[in-house]
Design an enzyme around this catalytic site. Structure first.
Site, PDB file in Angstrom:
ATOM      1  N   PRO A 194       0.808  -1.220  -0.166  1.00 38.33           N
ATOM      2  CA  PRO A 194       0.028  -0.069   0.079  1.00 38.33           C
ATOM      3  C   PRO A 194       0.848   1.195  -0.154  1.00 38.33           C
ATOM      4  O   PRO A 194       1.768   1.219   0.934  1.00 38.33           O
ATOM      5  CB  PRO A 194      -0.650  -0.058   1.206  1.00 38.33           C
ATOM      6  CG  PRO A 194       0.065  -1.143   2.131  1.00 38.33           C
ATOM      7  CD  PRO A 194       1.071  -1.616   1.272  1.00 38.33           C
ATOM      8  N   GLU A 195       0.436   2.177  -0.863  1.00 42.35           N
ATOM      9  CA  GLU A 195       1.346   3.371  -0.750  1.00 42.35           C
ATOM     10  C   GLU A 195       0.170   4.271  -0.348  1.00 42.35           C
ATOM     11  O   GLU A 195      -1.118   3.855  -0.215  1.00 42.35           O
ATOM     12  CB  GLU A 195       1.895   3.902  -2.326  1.00 42.35           C
ATOM     13  CG  GLU A 195       2.717   2.640  -2.909  1.00 42.35           C
ATOM     14  CD  GLU A 195       3.514   3.023  -4.011  1.00 42.35           C
ATOM     15  OE1 GLU A 195       3.684   4.203  -4.206  1.00 42.35           O
ATOM     16  OE2 GLU A 195       3.736   2.088  -4.654  1.00 42.35           O
ATOM     17  N   ARG A 209      19.662  17.477  -0.886  1.00 45.38           N
ATOM     18  CA  ARG A 209      19.950  16.167  -0.704  1.00 45.38           C
ATOM     19  C   ARG A 209      20.844  15.756  -2.249  1.00 45.38           C
ATOM     20  O   ARG A 209      20.284  16.052  -3.249  1.00 45.38           O
ATOM     21  CB  ARG A 209      18.702  15.334  -0.966  1.00 45.38           C
ATOM     22  CG  ARG A 209      17.668  15.832   0.300  1.00 45.38           C
ATOM     23  CD  ARG A 209      18.098  15.211   1.483  1.00 45.38           C
ATOM     24  NE  ARG A 209      17.962  13.952   1.559  1.00 45.38           N
ATOM     25  CZ  ARG A 209      16.921  13.215   2.102  1.00 45.38           C
ATOM     26  NH1 ARG A 209      15.948  14.017   2.670  1.00 45.38           N
ATOM     27  NH2 ARG A 209      16.799  11.901   2.014  1.00 45.38           N
ATOM     28  N   ARG A 238       3.234 -11.072   5.057  1.00 53.78           N
ATOM     29  CA  ARG A 238       4.573 -10.897   5.429  1.00 53.78           C
ATOM     30  C   ARG A 238       4.849 -10.581   6.717  1.00 53.78           C
ATOM     31  O   ARG A 238       6.010 -10.401   6.992  1.00 53.78           O
ATOM     32  CB  ARG A 238       5.081 -10.076   4.250  1.00 53.78           C
ATOM     33  CG  ARG A 238       5.158 -10.748   2.811  1.00 53.78           C
ATOM     34  CD  ARG A 238       5.783 -10.066   1.752  1.00 53.78           C
ATOM     35  NE  ARG A 238       7.186  -9.720   1.941  1.00 53.78           N
ATOM     36  CZ  ARG A 238       7.894  -8.914   1.071  1.00 53.78           C
ATOM     37  NH1 ARG A 238       7.302  -8.281  -0.088  1.00 53.78           N
ATOM     38  NH2 ARG A 238       9.002  -8.800   1.205  1.00 53.78           N
ATOM     39  N   HIS A 295      -3.208 -15.929   8.107  1.00 57.83           N
ATOM     40  CA  HIS A 295      -2.469 -14.503   7.803  1.00 57.83           C
ATOM     41  C   HIS A 295      -3.395 -13.271   8.407  1.00 57.83           C
ATOM     42  O   HIS A 295      -2.844 -12.243   8.242  1.00 57.83           O
ATOM     43  CB  HIS A 295      -2.312 -14.146   6.330  1.00 57.83           C
ATOM     44  CG  HIS A 295      -1.315 -15.254   5.797  1.00 57.83           C
ATOM     45  ND1 HIS A 295      -0.178 -15.856   6.237  1.00 57.83           N
ATOM     46  CD2 HIS A 295      -1.575 -16.138   4.748  1.00 57.83           C
ATOM     47  CE1 HIS A 295       0.476 -16.542   5.652  1.00 57.83           C
ATOM     48  NE2 HIS A 295      -0.355 -16.959   4.447  1.00 57.83           N
TER      49      HIS A 295
END
Length: 271
Positions: A2-3, A151, A107, A89
DNA sequence: AAAAGCCCCTGGATGC
DNA sequence: TGCATCCAGGGGCTTT
């Protein structure tokens, strides 16, 4: 998995329905990324006031404290009046008088963490270093350019790091750079002001478009009602290595940056 | 301070 | 069919 769009779609799909719910219990399965941090019995009798989002975290306000939910790579939430018994799960069930909120996460990179308040050390540790919300008023072209100036890392990795702007994951980082015509390997501080402005617009458009479409369905994304999104149908570069660019026909290239794959069009992304 | 690597975990796809 | 290898949407932590 998920973003930002998927997390926000998830939030929107159950936040109103769970507001006001009275918690009877929290049942945890196998260990997740972090421990809950409190005796689950503390939650019994509390009320769910609402659900907010910060980056890819969901912040569930309770009558006394809050729960932070994170979906990791493979997590999804489901909220229903009645759910089947937990499967292999299913690692967290929040039982309430209005239904059960279930975290399904094969996971187990996801987490459910209790914090007494947003000033709690655990909350500050997880949320304190986050960048600005890309769809909020704090995300502005000039400030974005100024932050990138500091950066030297490749722009793709700066987007992904989440300390400048949050919510841009591995799919949408590639997609936004394509939309802006910028090479993922370009050092962030070398972006010109117009380029930073283009990327700013691209991040917003890519995320809001995915959000409007209900999130991406790369593998198994579902909202809290079990419905899929459609973004993967029109990814411009993600997972398209070797395929022709949808704009110019040039073969899409793949590379590895920080152990994550990146996709770009060598012709459309020259900046 | 920032950047680069490592690692947590399971499962699906691919190759021999 | 079996087994090994690689890869996957995240991100905190440790080391440079």
């Amino acid at each position: 998995m998920p973003e930002l769009p998927e997390v926000e779609v998830t939030r929107q799909s159950f936040a109103a329905a769970i507001a006001g719910a009275r918690i009877s219990a929290l049942r945890m399965g196998l260990p997740l990324r972090w421990p809950l941090g409190v005796d689950p019995a503390v939650l019994a009798g509390q009320t769910v006031l609402g659900v907010r989002r910060r980056g890819k975290y969901l912040l569930m306000d309770l009558s006394d404290g809050l729960l932070l939910w994170h979906l990791g790579m493979s997590g999804s939430l489901r909220f229903d009046a009645a759910l089947p018994p937990p499967g292999k799960h299913d690692h967290a069930d929040l039982l309430t008088n209005l239904g059960t909120l279930r975290l399904h996460d094969p996971r187990r990179f996801g987490a459910v963490v209790f914090a007494a308040s947003e000033d709690d050390v655990v909350a500050v540790k997880l949320l304190g270093g986050l960048g600005v919300e890309p769809l909020g008023p704090g995300f502005a072209p000039v400030a974005f350019h100024a932050a990138l100036k500091k950066r030297r890392a490749p722009i793709k990795q700066v987007l992904l790091a989440g300390d400048v702007v949050v919510g841009v994951g591995n799919i949408y980082a590639s997609e936004a750079l394509f939309a802006a015509g910028i090479r993922p390997t370009r050092r962030a501080h070398l972006l010109t002001r117009p380029q930073a402005a283009r990327l700013h617009t691209a991040v917003r458009e890519v995320l809001s478009r995915a959000l409007a479409l209900g999130g991406s369905t790369l593998k198994d994304f579902k909202n809290a009602h079990g419905e899929s999104g459609y973004f993967q149908l029109d990814a411009m570069v993600y997972d398209r290595a070797g395929l022709p660019c949808r704009v110019c026909g040039t073969a899409i290239k793949a590379l590895r940056q920080g152990q994550r794959s990146t996709f770009y069009c060598p012709h459309c992304q020259k900046a």
